[in-house]
Write an enzyme that holds these catalytic residues in place. Structure first.
Site, PDB file in Angstrom:
ATOM      1  N   TYR A   1     -95.274 -83.745 -34.951  1.00  0.00           N
ATOM      2  CA  TYR A   1     -94.507 -82.717 -35.671  1.00  0.00           C
ATOM      3  C   TYR A   1     -93.039 -82.732 -35.254  1.00  0.00           C
ATOM      4  O   TYR A   1     -92.133 -82.834 -36.089  1.00  0.00           O
ATOM      5  CB  TYR A   1     -95.120 -81.331 -35.433  1.00  0.00           C
TER       6      TYR A   1
ATOM      7  N   LYS B   1    -101.570 -70.180 -36.083  1.00  0.00           N
ATOM      8  CA  LYS B   1    -100.615 -70.146 -34.962  1.00  0.00           C
ATOM      9  C   LYS B   1    -101.061 -69.075 -33.965  1.00  0.00           C
ATOM     10  O   LYS B   1    -101.768 -68.115 -34.317  1.00  0.00           O
ATOM     11  CB  LYS B   1     -99.207 -69.844 -35.483  1.00  0.00           C
TER      12      LYS B   1
ATOM     13  N   LYS C   1     -89.574 -83.632 -37.340  1.00  0.00           N
ATOM     14  CA  LYS C   1     -88.452 -82.688 -37.525  1.00  0.00           C
ATOM     15  C   LYS C   1     -87.165 -83.307 -36.962  1.00  0.00           C
ATOM     16  O   LYS C   1     -86.087 -83.157 -37.553  1.00  0.00           O
ATOM     17  CB  LYS C   1     -88.740 -81.351 -36.831  1.00  0.00           C
TER      18      LYS C   1
ATOM     19  N   THR D   1     -86.201 -76.877 -35.519  1.00  0.00           N
ATOM     20  CA  THR D   1     -86.962 -76.269 -34.420  1.00  0.00           C
ATOM     21  C   THR D   1     -86.394 -76.645 -33.059  1.00  0.00           C
ATOM     22  O   THR D   1     -85.766 -77.706 -32.916  1.00  0.00           O
ATOM     23  CB  THR D   1     -88.434 -76.733 -34.528  1.00  0.00           C
ATOM     24  N   ASP D   2     -86.694 -75.815 -32.063  1.00  0.00           N
ATOM     25  CA  ASP D   2     -86.298 -76.151 -30.679  1.00  0.00           C
ATOM     26  C   ASP D   2     -87.139 -77.298 -30.126  1.00  0.00           C
ATOM     27  O   ASP D   2     -86.785 -77.901 -29.113  1.00  0.00           O
ATOM     28  CB  ASP D   2     -86.400 -74.911 -29.766  1.00  0.00           C
ATOM     29  N   GLU D   3     -88.276 -77.597 -30.791  1.00  0.00           N
ATOM     30  CA  GLU D   3     -89.184 -78.619 -30.247  1.00  0.00           C
ATOM     31  C   GLU D   3     -88.555 -80.010 -30.263  1.00  0.00           C
ATOM     32  O   GLU D   3     -89.042 -80.909 -29.578  1.00  0.00           O
ATOM     33  CB  GLU D   3     -90.504 -78.648 -31.029  1.00  0.00           C
TER      34      GLU D   3
END
Ligand code: NAD
Ligand code: DAU
Length: 352
Positions: free
Chosen positions: A158, A197, A162, A132-134
């Site tokens: 989260y 979401k 990741k 993910t970009d997070e």
């Protein structure tokens, strides 16, 4: 054949459906069927011998050893994860267990299998990790979008889990030579998105006459990627990605949350007007902000475009129209996934 993990979830199931629609290679689909996994999504593959579903956990080494030696996949694509930021705030434990420990166990099972492959299969093998970009943290309004070289600065349980899994994947390449690829993508949307979401939640709440909850001031920015575009990017990276590299995947669609919600309301006003003649935007309700809420994500996807020639096909305007229409046309699917555990989650998170 290929092995997909988490293929009963949102992106994984879209990937499996797309993969089988685009070619003849079989898929083994391993999924634990948590609250986010749904076999209804795959019902069109019920009699398709090219789809083999296995109910299990990526962390189960015995199962993985058996599965790998029986099916001998040429690639593993790891979608399996706990994926919802709000749930990670309420209870981070499952995130550490699946995203960190589960990925570690999966890497070890894969390494054992890969080590024993004949040389030619060993060279061709790929482990593609979906991230993910997070992991890059948050941006200010004027910062440049995230590049693959950005520092990892995860802010939520989260994203930290990741980030940890990405580091494990990287280390298994560097230390053991495992042929890995990693993709870091922005917010996906599209069919079969679980309604915890933002986008599916707003569509379903709007239709049910419920409040449309906006966290804080609604000015947080996300980049939105239509899920089928994500699937084509993954296929391309699997086909031609450079071993050990990471690729950002994005839609070039930065929007504030409030803009996203207004766009959905306007589409519903057109496609399924409210019986009382009022607009759906009347249902917008500001609620307490998410703790540690990242302000802005934006993806620079030029590496993938320049090196592998991939670009998204959908704009946000085309993709969101298809998505809203899909939810209007597939209310059976949503009725199935919004029973029991889903109601418990919304009651716990949003209150009565
Ligand atoms: P999802 O929550 O919809 O689906 C996850 C799937 O993994 C479910 O089917 C679940 O049953 C399965 N699963 C969970 N734990 C498992 C375990 N221990 N063993 C086997 N299966 C397990 O998630 P998603 O939105 O489809 O995301 C897929 C991947 O893409 C995740 O790794 C996520 O971090 C990443 N990602 C998602 C987005 C997004 O916008 N949805 C964006 C960037 C990255
Ligand atoms: O950026 C990629 C990430 O996108 C993925 O790694 C995650 O798996 C995926 O869940 C998604 O994370 P977000 O937290 O960005 O997605 P979510 O749909 O939960 O929220 C989108 C934005 O909308 C976020 O700023 C929070 C806000 N929001 C969300 C919900 C559920 C609201 O304002 N109200 C809501 O009720």
């Amino acid at each position: 054949m290929i092995l997909v993990t988490g293929g009963a979830g949102f992106i994984g199931s879209n990937f499996v459906l797309d993969w089988l629609a685009n070619g003849n290679e079989a898929v083994v689909n391993l999924d634990k069927l948590t609250y986010a996994g749904n076999l209804d999504t795959l019902s069109s593959l019920k009699d398709n011998p090219k789809h083999i579903f296995i109910h299990g956990d990526i962390g189960d080494r015995e199962l993985m050893a058996r599965l790998l030696s029986t099916h001998r996949p040429r690639a593993i694509i790891n979608f399996a994860a706990e994926s919802h930021v709000d749930r990670s705030i309420h209870g981070p434990s499952d995130f550490i267990q699946t995203n960190v420990v589960g990925t570690f166990n999966l890497l070890e099972s894969t390494r054992a299998y890969w080590n024993d492959l004949p040389e030619v299969d060993k060279t061709a093998f790929r482990f593609l990790h979906i991230s993910t970009d997070e992991v890059y943290g948050t941006l200010d309004a004027h910062d440049a979008p995230f590049c693959e070289s950005n520092r990892y600065e995860p802010n939520s349980p989260y994203s930290a889990s990741k980030a940890a899994s990405d580091h494990l994947v990287r280390a298994w390449h560097h230390t053991y030579g495992l042929p890995v690829l990693t993709t870091n993508c922005s917010n996906n949307y599209g069919p079969y998105h679980f309604p915890e979401k933002l986008i599916p939640l707003v569509i379903l709440n709007a239709l049910a006459g419920k409040p449309l909850p906006i966290y804080g001031d609604g000015q947080q920015v996300r980049d939105w990627l239509f899920v089928k575009d994500h699937c084509s990017a993954i296929r391309r990276v699997l086909e031609a990605g450079q071993l050990g590299e990471t690729y950002n995947v994005g839609g070039w669609n930065e929007k504030t949350n409030l803009d996203v919600v207004h766009t959905i309301c306007t589409l519903l006003d057109e496609l399924r007007p409210r019986a009382d003649g009022k607009g759906y935007a009347e249902q917008i309700t500001y609620v307490t902000d998410r703790p540690g809420h990242d302000r802005r994500y934006a993806i620079d996807a030029r590496k993938l475009e320049h090196h592998l020639g991939w670009k998204p096909a959908e704009t946000f305007e085309t993709g969101i129209r298809k998505t809203v229409q899909w939810y209007l046309d597939n209310q059976d699917w949503t009725h199935h996934v919004t029973s029991g555990q889903y109601r418990e989650w919304t009651a716990k998170h949003y209150g009565a």
